[in-house]
Design an enzyme around this catalytic site. Structure first.
Site: not given
Length: 383
Positions: A94, A272, A310, A312, A315, A341
């Site tokens: 940015d 983003d 999920c 991840c 999880c 997560h």
């Protein structure tokens, strides 16, 4: 104007939505893409390898914050931002334009640029288009953003028009500074930023000016600053269409999962937002049935996973009850697992959007997503 080191191809469309690839020296970016925010050379609470494992192809860094600490010149001496933070894949930076608005109480604006006091120690600095591009070059950014002036959407049309016109003059200076650094331009890309608040005419004038200058990609700036989803979508009904169809379109600072789905339907390719990481650190998790606050007492003895289905680490290995305990106790592991997560959730959403576009089923996917999202927190119907 083509850049051999930056190639964007669209593989499939579904309505206005597109899915494709951006091919760069440091890797391929699958679009639609979500970029985790690594403002200060770190995606907070998550190791770089775990950010990649979640599915991210690219992350975002910030010119303003890195120029103040630890300093762009220092990062350059240490091998550039990629080596410094051990993220070998593409980085977008940015330009610092957002801070022109968010830290407006500390800034003085002129045609040359912005003079401001550091929020860290009060020291004075000047950020101009040329200096912004120089800092991004020192960082080793792969996708450089033009320097712009952002004003609130509640500003008068006169103020919005003046800021947009100045941003276009700064865009030309940014492009010229980028091209003057031949080594930098040969291996990276630069995006222009469309401004104009919620005014269709100003947006069109901004887009035309940017196209005349010529950029590798184009961002829709000035949204997600408090105008609300309906107003943002109203702008996105026309703003992306004003930009070249063969270049990536990046919606800056967005956003919530349902914001992303709606923006993809309107032709946006890149996003983003700090939301998944910031929310994770404060105990909020995104799930397919909506966000939940793991601090709530109802999760204290919940043995189920944070989000069923999920994949991840949080999880597949831990219960809601354990995460509730970690967050309530202020344990660092709680922030780490919750953030990881959320990054998985966002990247899985982007993968699902890409799949739906390729299969021409985006409308059905979006309808099902909206029907499920938020159901976690809906009041049950009375009988």
């Amino acid at each position: 104007m083509t850049n051999p080191r930056f190639q964007f191809s669209i593989h499939a469309t579904d309505g206005k939505a597109r899915t494709g690839d951006i091919v760069m020296q440091r890797g391929v970016i699958r679009t639609p893409a979500f970029m985790p925010v690594g403002t200060a050379a770190t995606v907070k609470a998550v190791k770089p390898a775990d950010v990649r494992a979640a599915g991210a192809d690219i992350i975002l860094g910030n010119t303003y914050h890195l120029m103040l600490r630890p300093g762009a010149e220092r990062i350059a001496r240490l091998g550039g931002l990629h080596d410094f933070m051990q993220w070998p894949r593409p980085i977008l930076t940015d330009s610092g334009g957002y801070q022109v608005m968010s830290l407006s109480d500390l800034t003085t604006r002129s045609e040359d640029g912005v003079t401001f006091k550091s929020h860290l120690d009060g020291s004075r600095h000047t950020l101009s288009p040329e200096r912004s591009i120089e800092i991004q070059r020192l960082l080793g950014s792969n996708i450089v953003m033009a320097f712009d002036e952002l004003v609130p959407t509640t500003s008068t049309r006169e103020v919005q028009a003046a800021a947009m016109e100045r941003s276009m003059r700064w865009a030309k200076r940014s492009r010229d500074a980028f091209d003057a650094g031949s080594d930098h331009a040969a291996s990276n890309a630069i995006f222009g930023i469309q401004q104009g608040a919620l005014d269709q005419g100003l947006r069109k004038a901004s887009a035309d000016a940017l196209i005349d200058i010529g950029f590798d990609g184009y961002a829709v700036g000035g949204l997600a600053v408090g105008e609300g989803q309906d107003a943002m979508f109203g702008c996105l009904d026309y703003a992306p269409d004003q930009l070249p169809v063969d270049r990536p379109r990046y919606l800056m600072g967005v956003g919530k999962p349902d914001d992303i789905v709606g923006a993809v339907e309107r032709g946006i390719d890149m996003f983003d937002c700090v939301l998944p990481t910031r929310s994770g650190r404060t105990g909020q998790a995104f799930t397919r049935t909506g966000p939940i606050n793991i601090r709530n007492a109802k999760f204290a003895e919940d043995r189920g996973p944070l989000d069923p289905g999920c994949a991840c680490p949080a999880c597949t290995s831990f219960s809601r009850a354990y995460l509730h305990h970690l967050v309530r106790a202020g344990e660092i592991l709680g922030a780490m697992l919750m953030t990881e997560h959320n990054l998985w959730f966002y990247q899985t959403l982007m993968a699902d959007l890409r799949t739906a576009i390729a299969a021409q089923t985006l409308s059905a996917f979006a309808k099902d997503f909206r029907a499920a999202y938020g159901s976690e927190n809906r009041e049950p119907r009375s009988r």
